[in-house]
Design a protein around this motif. Structure first.
Motif, PDB file in Angstrom:
ATOM      1  N   ASN A 238      60.130  58.804 -29.990  1.00  0.00           N
ATOM      2  CA  ASN A 238      58.872  58.058 -29.880  1.00  0.00           C
ATOM      3  C   ASN A 238      57.712  58.680 -30.645  1.00  0.00           C
ATOM      4  OD1 ASN A 238      59.736  55.837 -28.432  1.00  0.00           O
ATOM      5  ND2 ASN A 238      59.306  56.759 -26.437  1.00  0.00           N
ATOM      6  N   LYS A 251      73.135  50.956 -25.769  1.00  0.00           N
ATOM      7  CA  LYS A 251      71.792  51.551 -25.892  1.00  0.00           C
ATOM      8  C   LYS A 251      71.295  51.501 -27.334  1.00  0.00           C
ATOM      9  CE  LYS A 251      71.530  54.398 -21.785  1.00  0.00           C
ATOM     10  NZ  LYS A 251      71.234  55.722 -21.192  1.00  0.00           N
ATOM     11  N   ILE A 254      70.048  47.881 -27.929  1.00  0.00           N
ATOM     12  CA  ILE A 254      68.755  47.661 -27.262  1.00  0.00           C
ATOM     13  C   ILE A 254      67.630  48.344 -28.026  1.00  0.00           C
ATOM     14  CG2 ILE A 254      67.417  48.193 -25.168  1.00  0.00           C
ATOM     15  CD1 ILE A 254      70.096  47.814 -23.605  1.00  0.00           C
ATOM     16  N   ALA A 255      67.879  49.589 -28.458  1.00  0.00           N
ATOM     17  CA  ALA A 255      66.857  50.341 -29.193  1.00  0.00           C
ATOM     18  C   ALA A 255      66.495  49.643 -30.509  1.00  0.00           C
ATOM     19  CB  ALA A 255      67.347  51.761 -29.459  1.00  0.00           C
ATOM     20  N   ASN A 257      66.886  46.349 -31.355  1.00  0.00           N
ATOM     21  CA  ASN A 257      66.195  45.076 -31.133  1.00  0.00           C
ATOM     22  C   ASN A 257      64.786  45.273 -30.581  1.00  0.00           C
ATOM     23  OD1 ASN A 257      68.251  43.447 -32.118  1.00  0.00           O
ATOM     24  ND2 ASN A 257      69.273  43.277 -30.139  1.00  0.00           N
ATOM     25  N   ASN A 258      64.604  46.268 -29.728  1.00  0.00           N
ATOM     26  CA  ASN A 258      63.264  46.541 -29.183  1.00  0.00           C
ATOM     27  C   ASN A 258      62.308  47.008 -30.279  1.00  0.00           C
ATOM     28  OD1 ASN A 258      64.011  45.831 -26.616  1.00  0.00           O
ATOM     29  ND2 ASN A 258      64.184  47.920 -25.843  1.00  0.00           N
ATOM     30  N   LEU A 259      62.791  47.909 -31.131  1.00  0.00           N
ATOM     31  CA  LEU A 259      61.907  48.427 -32.180  1.00  0.00           C
ATOM     32  C   LEU A 259      61.595  47.360 -33.227  1.00  0.00           C
ATOM     33  CD1 LEU A 259      60.306  50.834 -33.205  1.00  0.00           C
ATOM     34  CD2 LEU A 259      62.349  51.628 -34.412  1.00  0.00           C
ATOM     35  N   GLU A 261      60.901  44.433 -32.670  1.00  0.00           N
ATOM     36  CA  GLU A 261      59.825  43.592 -32.124  1.00  0.00           C
ATOM     37  C   GLU A 261      58.539  44.371 -31.862  1.00  0.00           C
ATOM     38  OE1 GLU A 261      61.391  41.773 -28.623  1.00  0.00           O
ATOM     39  OE2 GLU A 261      62.912  40.614 -29.714  1.00  0.00           O
ATOM     40  N   ASN A 262      58.611  45.696 -31.866  1.00  0.00           N
ATOM     41  CA  ASN A 262      57.461  46.519 -31.495  1.00  0.00           C
ATOM     42  C   ASN A 262      56.755  47.030 -32.765  1.00  0.00           C
ATOM     43  OD1 ASN A 262      55.620  48.356 -30.442  1.00  0.00           O
ATOM     44  ND2 ASN A 262      57.030  49.067 -28.854  1.00  0.00           N
TER      45      ASN A 262
END
Length: 299
Positions: A238, A251, A254-255, A257-259, A261-262
């Motif tokens: 982070n 994991k 998820i990491a 796809n989350n990043l 969008e962030n």
């Protein structure tokens, strides 16, 4: 690559460097043995004396025995015997461990680009290894053209088990972006693809200190990597990138796809990673250390 980059910089600074070019048979299980055999033959016919010889992997360390030099250096990238265990049969693994032992015996001094490897070899064999990182040559990026980001993430590395390419492929259909695989692409084209990508994914099972992470940092491409080997020496979770456990496709998915969008976190990672590289891993910082290292060996 590491050997070439160091020789290039030293040549530019007045040192007489000779690269030993050795052919090999490009077939699995024959690459390293053929490289070693051809290299030893070439070394035995080379009667030229050298101040220093620097071997950059275990097979080169075997060849080094037959080269006439005042001092001999071996660089170790990753836990060689563990890497051989992971990708080869038991019989080949035994040969690999024997090669590692002999290569180490041939060296007057050992170096590594990773504090992780330095620590592991001391714990496992009681060996003291000098930490000599692989800097990033930022001048080479001048000719990498800037282009628009594409809806893609990229994997850069060998198509082999230790690099975890199969793990990324297993979740590819669930990732909200196209996945590009650079496994046999020239460096300039690879950097163009990296610069165009939204993320670099390093799903490795084993590593030392991947140069491609430094390249992504400099090009301001966010990195998601597994927490193996020396990767955490570069990727602080982070802060300069995202760390995930190895062998955990869920994991990793998820990491990613989350990043994707962030956008706010992407910008934080980009700036932190870029500043980190400029502060710690350029040739401007490390060339004097390499020169001092070589000169001290001849005192």
């Amino acid at each position: 690559g590491h050997a070439f980059r160091v020789s290039e910089k030293l040549n530019q600074n007045g040192f007489d460097i000779e690269l030993m070019k050795i052919p090999h048979i490009p077939i699995k299980n024959l690459k390293n043995p053929s490289f070693t055999i051809f290299g030893k033959i070439k070394a035995m016919f080379n009667k030229k004396p050298y101040d220093l010889v620097h071997a950059w992997n275990i097979p080169s360390g075997i060849i080094m025995k037959n080269i006439n030099a005042k001092k001999k250096i071996l660089s170790i990238h990753g836990m060689y015997s563990e890497q051989v265990d992971a990708i080869h049969s038991k019989s080949i693994s035994k040969l690999g461990k024997l090669a590692e032992k002999n290569a180490i015996k041939n060296a007057d001094i050992l170096t590594t680009d990773s504090k992780f490897v330095q620590k592991k070899y001391y714990e496992k064999f009681g060996l003291k290894i000098e930490y000599l990182p692989a800097p990033l040559d930022v001048e080479k990026f001048i000719n990498i053209p800037k282009s628009k980001l594409k809806n893609q993430i990229v994997f850069i590395g060998r198509d082999s088990s230790e690099k975890g390419i199969d793990i990324l492929k297993s979740i590819e259909s669930s990732i909200n972006s196209k996945v590009i695989y650079c496994t046999n692409t020239d460096w300039v084209e690879t950097m163009k693809i990296l610069q165009q990508s939204k993320l670099l994914v390093v799903p490795s099972r084993q590593e030392s200190l991947p140069q491609v992470i430094k390249e992504a940092f400099y090009l301001k491409v966010p990195v998601i990597a597994t927490n193996v080997g020396g990767i955490s020496e570069l990727v602080e979770h982070n802060q300069t990138g995202i760390l995930v456990p190895s062998e955990n496709p869920e994991k990793l998915k998820i990491a990613i796809n989350n990043l994707l969008e962030n956008f706010e976190l992407q910008e934080i990672l980009k700036e932190n990673a870029y500043n980190f590289i400029l502060e710690y891993f350029t040739w401007e910082k490390f060339l004097p250390k390499y020169i001092e290292f070589y000169k001290n060996l001849l005192k």
